[in-house]
Design a protein around this motif. Structure first.
Motif, mmCIF file in Angstrom:
data_model
loop_
_atom_site.group_PDB
_atom_site.id
_atom_site.type_symbol
_atom_site.label_atom_id
_atom_site.label_comp_id
_atom_site.label_asym_id
_atom_site.label_seq_id
_atom_site.Cartn_x
_atom_site.Cartn_y
_atom_site.Cartn_z
ATOM 1 N N LEU A 196 0.986 -0.981 0.015
ATOM 2 C CA LEU A 196 -0.133 -0.011 -0.003
ATOM 3 C C LEU A 196 0.752 1.377 0.026
ATOM 4 O O LEU A 196 0.649 2.098 -0.622
ATOM 5 C CB LEU A 196 -1.148 0.133 1.021
ATOM 6 N N ALA A 197 1.902 1.165 0.892
ATOM 7 C CA ALA A 197 2.659 2.433 0.833
ATOM 8 C C ALA A 197 3.638 2.844 -0.358
ATOM 9 O O ALA A 197 4.187 3.855 -0.603
ATOM 10 C CB ALA A 197 3.949 2.093 1.762
ATOM 11 N N ALA A 198 3.816 1.704 -1.283
ATOM 12 C CA ALA A 198 4.291 1.849 -2.842
ATOM 13 C C ALA A 198 3.275 2.437 -3.723
ATOM 14 O O ALA A 198 3.672 2.792 -4.778
ATOM 15 C CB ALA A 198 4.930 0.539 -3.046
ATOM 16 N N GLY A 234 -5.282 14.129 -11.492
ATOM 17 C CA GLY A 234 -4.496 14.378 -12.708
ATOM 18 C C GLY A 234 -3.209 15.209 -12.559
ATOM 19 O O GLY A 234 -2.447 15.404 -13.514
ATOM 20 N N LEU A 235 -3.209 16.043 -11.453
ATOM 21 C CA LEU A 235 -2.152 16.959 -11.440
ATOM 22 C C LEU A 235 -0.760 16.505 -10.529
ATOM 23 O O LEU A 235 0.349 17.269 -10.503
ATOM 24 C CB LEU A 235 -2.648 18.208 -10.405
ATOM 25 N N THR A 236 -0.861 15.246 -10.218
ATOM 26 C CA THR A 236 -0.101 14.716 -9.035
ATOM 27 C C THR A 236 1.062 14.041 -10.022
ATOM 28 O O THR A 236 0.930 13.558 -11.269
ATOM 29 C CB THR A 236 -0.542 13.502 -8.345
ATOM 30 N N SER A 237 2.281 14.169 -9.407
ATOM 31 C CA SER A 237 3.560 13.429 -10.016
ATOM 32 C C SER A 237 3.347 11.864 -10.221
ATOM 33 O O SER A 237 3.711 11.558 -11.280
ATOM 34 C CB SER A 237 4.654 13.814 -9.198
ATOM 35 N N ASP A 238 2.634 11.257 -9.287
ATOM 36 C CA ASP A 238 2.459 9.834 -9.342
ATOM 37 C C ASP A 238 1.474 9.678 -10.785
ATOM 38 O O ASP A 238 1.749 8.528 -11.363
ATOM 39 C CB ASP A 238 1.541 9.154 -8.264
ATOM 40 N N HIS A 239 0.549 10.462 -11.104
ATOM 41 C CA HIS A 239 -0.121 10.308 -12.455
ATOM 42 C C HIS A 239 0.654 10.385 -13.510
ATOM 43 O O HIS A 239 0.845 9.601 -14.580
ATOM 44 C CB HIS A 239 -1.309 11.325 -12.349
ATOM 45 N N ARG A 240 1.582 11.299 -13.528
ATOM 46 C CA ARG A 240 2.491 11.474 -14.702
ATOM 47 C C ARG A 240 3.610 10.408 -14.772
ATOM 48 O O ARG A 240 3.840 9.606 -15.838
ATOM 49 C CB ARG A 240 3.468 12.963 -14.412
ATOM 50 N N LYS A 244 3.823 7.738 -17.971
ATOM 51 C CA LYS A 244 5.297 7.596 -18.483
ATOM 52 C C LYS A 244 5.545 5.938 -18.423
ATOM 53 O O LYS A 244 6.044 5.714 -19.400
ATOM 54 C CB LYS A 244 6.103 8.305 -17.685
ATOM 55 N N ALA A 245 5.260 5.301 -17.157
ATOM 56 C CA ALA A 245 5.636 3.960 -17.179
ATOM 57 C C ALA A 245 4.804 3.117 -17.988
ATOM 58 O O ALA A 245 5.236 2.082 -18.689
ATOM 59 C CB ALA A 245 5.517 3.607 -15.646
ATOM 60 N N PHE A 246 3.697 3.346 -18.726
ATOM 61 C CA PHE A 246 2.702 2.602 -19.172
ATOM 62 C C PHE A 246 3.298 2.698 -20.629
ATOM 63 O O PHE A 246 3.492 1.962 -21.349
ATOM 64 C CB PHE A 246 1.371 3.508 -19.379
ATOM 65 N N PHE A 247 3.710 3.962 -21.316
ATOM 66 C CA PHE A 247 4.130 4.110 -22.448
ATOM 67 C C PHE A 247 5.616 3.340 -22.425
ATOM 68 O O PHE A 247 6.081 2.986 -23.489
ATOM 69 C CB PHE A 247 4.332 5.512 -23.178
ATOM 70 N N GLU A 248 6.370 3.324 -21.610
ATOM 71 C CA GLU A 248 7.771 2.618 -21.393
ATOM 72 C C GLU A 248 7.752 1.203 -21.123
ATOM 73 O O GLU A 248 8.706 0.578 -21.116
ATOM 74 C CB GLU A 248 8.732 3.200 -20.449
ATOM 75 N N LYS A 249 6.384 0.674 -20.957
ATOM 76 C CA LYS A 249 6.288 -0.614 -20.478
ATOM 77 C C LYS A 249 7.131 -1.218 -19.487
ATOM 78 O O LYS A 249 7.926 -2.331 -19.551
ATOM 79 C CB LYS A 249 6.452 -1.568 -21.920
ATOM 80 N N ARG A 250 6.914 -0.533 -18.394
ATOM 81 C CA ARG A 250 7.683 -0.873 -17.078
ATOM 82 C C ARG A 250 6.518 -0.561 -15.924
ATOM 83 O O ARG A 250 5.684 0.122 -15.994
ATOM 84 C CB ARG A 250 9.019 -0.134 -16.907
ATOM 85 N N LYS A 251 7.030 -1.152 -14.949
ATOM 86 C CA LYS A 251 6.159 -0.800 -13.523
ATOM 87 C C LYS A 251 6.665 0.407 -13.162
ATOM 88 O O LYS A 251 7.670 0.960 -12.953
ATOM 89 C CB LYS A 251 6.714 -2.056 -12.519
ATOM 90 N N PRO A 252 5.389 1.170 -12.847
ATOM 91 C CA PRO A 252 5.673 2.628 -12.112
ATOM 92 C C PRO A 252 6.254 2.570 -10.854
ATOM 93 O O PRO A 252 6.236 1.592 -10.086
ATOM 94 C CB PRO A 252 4.349 3.025 -12.350
ATOM 95 N N VAL A 253 7.008 3.724 -10.558
ATOM 96 C CA VAL A 253 7.592 3.720 -9.346
ATOM 97 C C VAL A 253 7.063 5.097 -8.679
ATOM 98 O O VAL A 253 7.331 6.201 -8.920
ATOM 99 C CB VAL A 253 9.214 4.019 -9.236
ATOM 100 N N PHE A 254 6.056 5.003 -7.765
ATOM 101 C CA PHE A 254 5.243 5.944 -7.176
ATOM 102 C C PHE A 254 5.765 6.774 -6.270
ATOM 103 O O PHE A 254 6.548 5.908 -5.248
ATOM 104 C CB PHE A 254 3.709 5.692 -6.786
ATOM 105 N N GLN A 255 5.770 8.177 -5.704
ATOM 106 C CA GLN A 255 6.381 8.787 -4.544
ATOM 107 C C GLN A 255 5.485 9.179 -3.692
ATOM 108 O O GLN A 255 5.727 9.724 -2.478
ATOM 109 C CB GLN A 255 7.192 9.649 -5.253
ATOM 110 N N GLY A 256 4.072 8.885 -3.835
ATOM 111 C CA GLY A 256 3.353 9.286 -3.017
ATOM 112 C C GLY A 256 2.703 10.761 -2.973
ATOM 113 O O GLY A 256 2.230 11.300 -2.096
ATOM 114 N N ASN A 257 3.053 11.363 -4.233
ATOM 115 C CA ASN A 257 2.731 12.868 -4.348
ATOM 116 C C ASN A 257 2.382 13.164 -5.880
ATOM 117 O O ASN A 257 2.573 12.301 -6.621
ATOM 118 C CB ASN A 257 3.926 13.811 -3.619
#
Length: 257
Positions: A196-198, A234-240, A244-257
């Motif tokens: 959950l924290a990730a 939609g304004l969060t860095s996690d959304h961006r 980005k991870a979707f188009f780069e075909k990788r797992k996203p690394v979320f920062q919680g903001n």
């Protein structure tokens, strides 16, 4: 800082442990105040992305410490001054909150678990809506959350008869996210919390907000709140990062903001 609870942050998870094991972690005025303070501390800490509540020893929480109950006690005032602030602080936490129910959760201890977003139960855990056995009504938000989880008819049955609910029964009723064997209890709770924290913390907070709106608002009002929450998400860095991870075909690394 705290005397009746333990509070520590590890891997972006705030671990709040009720720490009166000899009294089965029963609530006192001091414990209510310290839990309230810990909820607010976790909410304000940007490093915290998940909160776990558990109990020291063999119980989760036995509810109010009946050793402090007197005939002159104004039970309503106790709820207004001690329990309401604690439950409001939990309600307003826009981060995922996990009840790691390691043992018995009775009375207000069960209410605390019901108010959390997820309930992980050890195979030895149990719930006891025991208020009726001392001639009281369920409190600490108990009947706000219980019918939302099990329905009105079942909530009435559980509250009126006050019978013990085993971990397996809780799972069947929809009161448990998962029931975990004792042999892997600590490992699985930690794994669940760190998962959950990730995740995108702000999006989870907005999901919690929308779920509350869906229970109380008209459909038109809900759709407007949905649009507003989506604007914020939609304004969060996690959304961006997710896009980005979707188009780069990788797992996203979320920062919680």
């Amino acid at each position: 800082m705290y005397e009746t609870i333990r509070y520590e942050v590890k891997q972006h998870v705030a671990w709040l442990t009720l720490n009166r094991p000899d009294q089965l972690n029963a609530f006192t005025e001091q414990m209510n105040a310290e839990v309230t303070k810990a909820f607010k501390q976790a909410g304000a800490d940007q490093n915290v992305r998940c909160v776990v509540i558990t109990g020291a020893g063999r119980a989760f929480c036995a509810g109010e410490d009946l050793g402090g109950v007197t005939e002159e006690m104004n039970h309503g005032e106790v709820l207004r001054t001690r329990y309401a602030p604690m439950m409001k602080a939990l309600y307003s936490l826009e981060k995922p909150v996990v009840a790691a129910v390691n043992g018995a959760a009775a009375g207000a201890g069960m209410s605390l678990a019901l108010a959390c977003d997820f309930r992980l139960l050890s195979e030895k855990a149990s719930f006891a809506p025991a208020f009726i056995h001392i001639g009281l009504v369920p409190d600490a938000g108990h009947l706000y959350y219980l019918p939302r989880l099990v329905g009105r008819a079942k909530a009435l049955e559980l509250a009126v008869f006050g019978e013990k609910i085993t971990a397996e029964q809780a799972a069947a009723l929809g009161l448990a996210t998962n029931v975990i064997p004792l042999s892997i209890w600590e490992e699985e709770v930690r794994r669940f919390a760190e998962r959950l924290a990730a995740m995108p913390t702000k999006a989870i907070g907005l999901i919690k907000r929308l779920l509350r709106e869906s229970q109380e608002a008209t459909f038109d009002r809900y759709l407007e709140r949905e649009a507003e929450c989506q604007r914020i998400a939609g304004l969060t860095s996690d959304h961006r990062e997710g896009v980005k991870a979707f188009f780069e075909k990788r797992k996203p690394v979320f920062q919680g903001n």
